[in-house]
Write a protein that holds these residues in place. Structure first.
Motif, PDB file in Angstrom:
ATOM      1  N   THR A 165       0.831  -1.203   0.000  1.00  0.00           N
ATOM      2  CA  THR A 165       0.000   0.000   0.000  1.00  0.00           C
ATOM      3  C   THR A 165       0.868   1.257   0.000  1.00  0.00           C
ATOM      4  O   THR A 165       0.582   2.230  -0.697  1.00  0.00           O
ATOM      5  CB  THR A 165      -0.934  -0.010   1.234  1.00  0.00           C
ATOM      6  OG1 THR A 165      -1.779  -1.160   1.142  1.00  0.00           O
ATOM      7  CG2 THR A 165      -1.787   1.231   1.299  1.00  0.00           C
ATOM      8  N   ASP A 221      -5.863  -1.358  -4.716  1.00  0.00           N
ATOM      9  CA  ASP A 221      -5.184  -2.062  -3.626  1.00  0.00           C
ATOM     10  C   ASP A 221      -5.937  -3.335  -3.233  1.00  0.00           C
ATOM     11  O   ASP A 221      -7.166  -3.344  -3.216  1.00  0.00           O
ATOM     12  CB  ASP A 221      -5.121  -1.109  -2.418  1.00  0.00           C
ATOM     13  CG  ASP A 221      -3.934  -1.411  -1.513  1.00  0.00           C
ATOM     14  OD1 ASP A 221      -3.200  -2.377  -1.789  1.00  0.00           O
ATOM     15  OD2 ASP A 221      -3.752  -0.663  -0.533  1.00  0.00           O
ATOM     16  N   ASP A 222      -5.188  -4.357  -2.908  1.00  0.00           N
ATOM     17  CA  ASP A 222      -5.774  -5.589  -2.369  1.00  0.00           C
ATOM     18  C   ASP A 222      -6.821  -6.215  -3.279  1.00  0.00           C
ATOM     19  O   ASP A 222      -7.949  -6.476  -2.867  1.00  0.00           O
ATOM     20  CB  ASP A 222      -6.399  -5.325  -0.984  1.00  0.00           C
ATOM     21  CG  ASP A 222      -5.338  -5.082   0.073  1.00  0.00           C
ATOM     22  OD1 ASP A 222      -4.276  -5.736  -0.011  1.00  0.00           O
ATOM     23  OD2 ASP A 222      -5.560  -4.243   0.962  1.00  0.00           O
TER      24      ASP A 222
HETATM   25 MG    MG Z   1      -2.068  -2.896   2.072  1.00  0.00          MG
END
Ligand code: MG
Ligand code: ADP
Length: 457
Positions: A165, A221-222
């Motif tokens: 991140t 993200d993710d």
């Molecule tokens: Mg992360």
């Protein structure tokens, strides 16, 4: 800016050179690169062909190390005669607003750039490079320097708390430092999902598309959270294709490599592999110490080398936990007006460091915290603003962040569907308060210890 000013004023350059230098807007210093922007190609060419040597030397002197300059052309750069006020800190901004006599600056209309949703703490400057992340860092930097060119998409994967991140945000910041008009959008894939679902519910699909397709760089993200969510995946697939076809950049992170993303169609996984894939590994001891040192510096706390080494030797697999341990030690020392030393660190971290294999869940944290405060779990996760509820809620959120691998939106879900910004605010609030209020420190510590104890059974 200073250096440029200096050059212009008494750098002994000719009037013509001076007038060119006035057209330069310093953007950012990143490592050994100084980024300058000018509004026109012609100015860039002139600076590069004629003024490069002088400018490089002058800037190197002021900055105190050998630097390189890079000049970019950005039509939105406004020459100094018609300066647009910088976006200032709150205090400054309100001061400026209160000064009615200040002349209104003439400005070219600049398209407002949508909010990129970036965390100011996650930049390349605060990212420590080691063998575990060197490649990922280099790829991220390359993308940030010229989005849309190579490595599209960039896919970064690896375990929790290893800097994915952080790198994603850093790309966003850096891209916008070099070229402020770049439209960047960071989004966690859970937020993407919610946004998508709400847009269908509220008949807002157009504005949804605008948010995610009218950008130059999409940072998602993710992505593993999209596994098995068919409709959202379909939508993401279209978003991805639209951006990619238009030469816009997509950067993706995941806790596993594309190959291991179950519940995502083959055609999509192959697309993720079109560009560049890179993993981040757990940092080695040296890197962990360097990260702690940088963190101590950033927070302006004094922590001797043996303490950093002690923490780094004992907390090995997750950088978030590593930072949490440092915060705990320095907070304890501040509260007790003691110096940070090894024996203090050993006492404070006794519970954190003891090995612990079993999983700590959000519900166990919420349950233990509610117990501690003598309230029910519903009260804790509800919306009441009474002081004890708020404190309990914030502490529980903080511990979820520290002790579990849950993302901010996921934590929010455990608290009755609170927004990830609320979670972020709570975490920050507790983090700040444990160093200032003994009661807060004690409460957090006690609940932390109980949660760990219970997980050991
Ligand atoms: Mg992360
Ligand atoms: P991930 O997304 O991989 O789970 P994060 O990017 O959230 O991990 O990182 C967790 C914490 O560790 C963040 O506070 C981040 O700033 C810090 N961190 C991770 N890697 C580094 C690094 N190489 N240098 C400095 N801080 C780091």
């Amino acid at each position: 800016r200073q250096a440029l000013e200096h050059l212009v004023q008494d750098g002994g350059v000719s009037a013509q050179h001076r007038s060119f230098l006035r057209l330069v807007k310093p953007l950012a210093v990143v490592e050994d690169n100084v980024f300058l922007a000018v509004a026109e190609d012609f100015t860039k060419n002139y600076i590069e062909s004629t003024l490069r040597g002088g400018v490089t030397e002058a800037l190197s002197q002021v900055i105190g190390r050998d630097i390189r300059i890079a000049v970019t052309v950005d039509a939105s750069v406004v020459p100094p005669e018609v300066v647009v006020p910088e976006p200032a800190d709150d205090a400054d901004a309100s001061a400026a607003r209160k000064a009615p006599s200040a002349p209104t600056p003439i400005s070219r209309t600049v398209e407002p750039v949508p909010d990129p949703h970036l965390n100011p703490r996650y930049t390349f400057d605060t990212f420590v490079i080691g063998s575990s992340n060197r490649f990922a860092h280099a790829a991220a930097l390359a993308v940030a320097e010229s989005p849309g060119k190579t490595y599209n998409p960039l896919f970064i994967y690896g375990g929790s708390g290893l800097g994915k991140t952080h790198l994603l945000h850093a790309i966003g910041h850096y891209t916008r430092q070099i070229k402020p008009q770049t439209r960047v959008r960071y989004v966690n894939s859970e937020e993407f999902t919610n946004d998508f679902i709400n847009s269908i519910r509220d008949d807002r699909s157009l504005s949804f598309k605008r948010t995610y397709r009218e950008v130059d760089v999409l940072l998602i993200d993710d992505i593993q959270f999209l596994q098995g969510k068919e409709q959202t995946l379909e939508e993401f697939f279209h978003t991805f294709n639209a951006l990619h076809n238009a030469g816009k950049h997509v950067v993706i992170t995941s806790d596993v490599s594309p190959r291991h993303l179950d519940g995502i169609e083959e055609r999509m996984r192959t697309r993720f592999e079109w560009g560049l894939m890179t993993d981040v590994q757990p940092p080695d001891l040296e890197t962990r110490i360097a990260i702690l040192r940088k963190k101590a510096q950033a927070d302006d706390v004094a922590a001797p080398g043996d303490v950093l080494e002690y923490i780094a030797s004992n907390i090995t697999s997750n950088i978030r936990e590593l930072e949490g341990a440092l915060i705990r030690v320095t907070a304890f020392a501040a509260l007790n007006k003691q110096n940070v030393d090894l024996s203090l660190a050993q006492v404070v971290l006794k519970d954190l460091i003891s090995d612990n294999d079993s999983e700590i869940t959000a519900s166990s944290i919420i349950g233990t915290t509610a117990d501690y405060f003598g309230i029910t779990m519903d009260e804790l996760t509800g919306t009441s603003r009474s002081r004890v509820f708020v404190t309990a809620r914030q502490i529980a959120m903080y511990l979820c962040r520290e002790l579990t691998d849950l993302s901010l939106p996921k934590i929010g879900e455990h608290f009755g569907g609170k927004d990830h910004t609320t979670v972020m605010y709570s975490v920050k609030k507790v983090e700040d308060q444990i160093a200032q209020r003994r009661q807060m420190y004690n409460q957090v510590n006690e609940i932390h210890a109980r949660v760990k104890q219970q997980s050991r059974g």
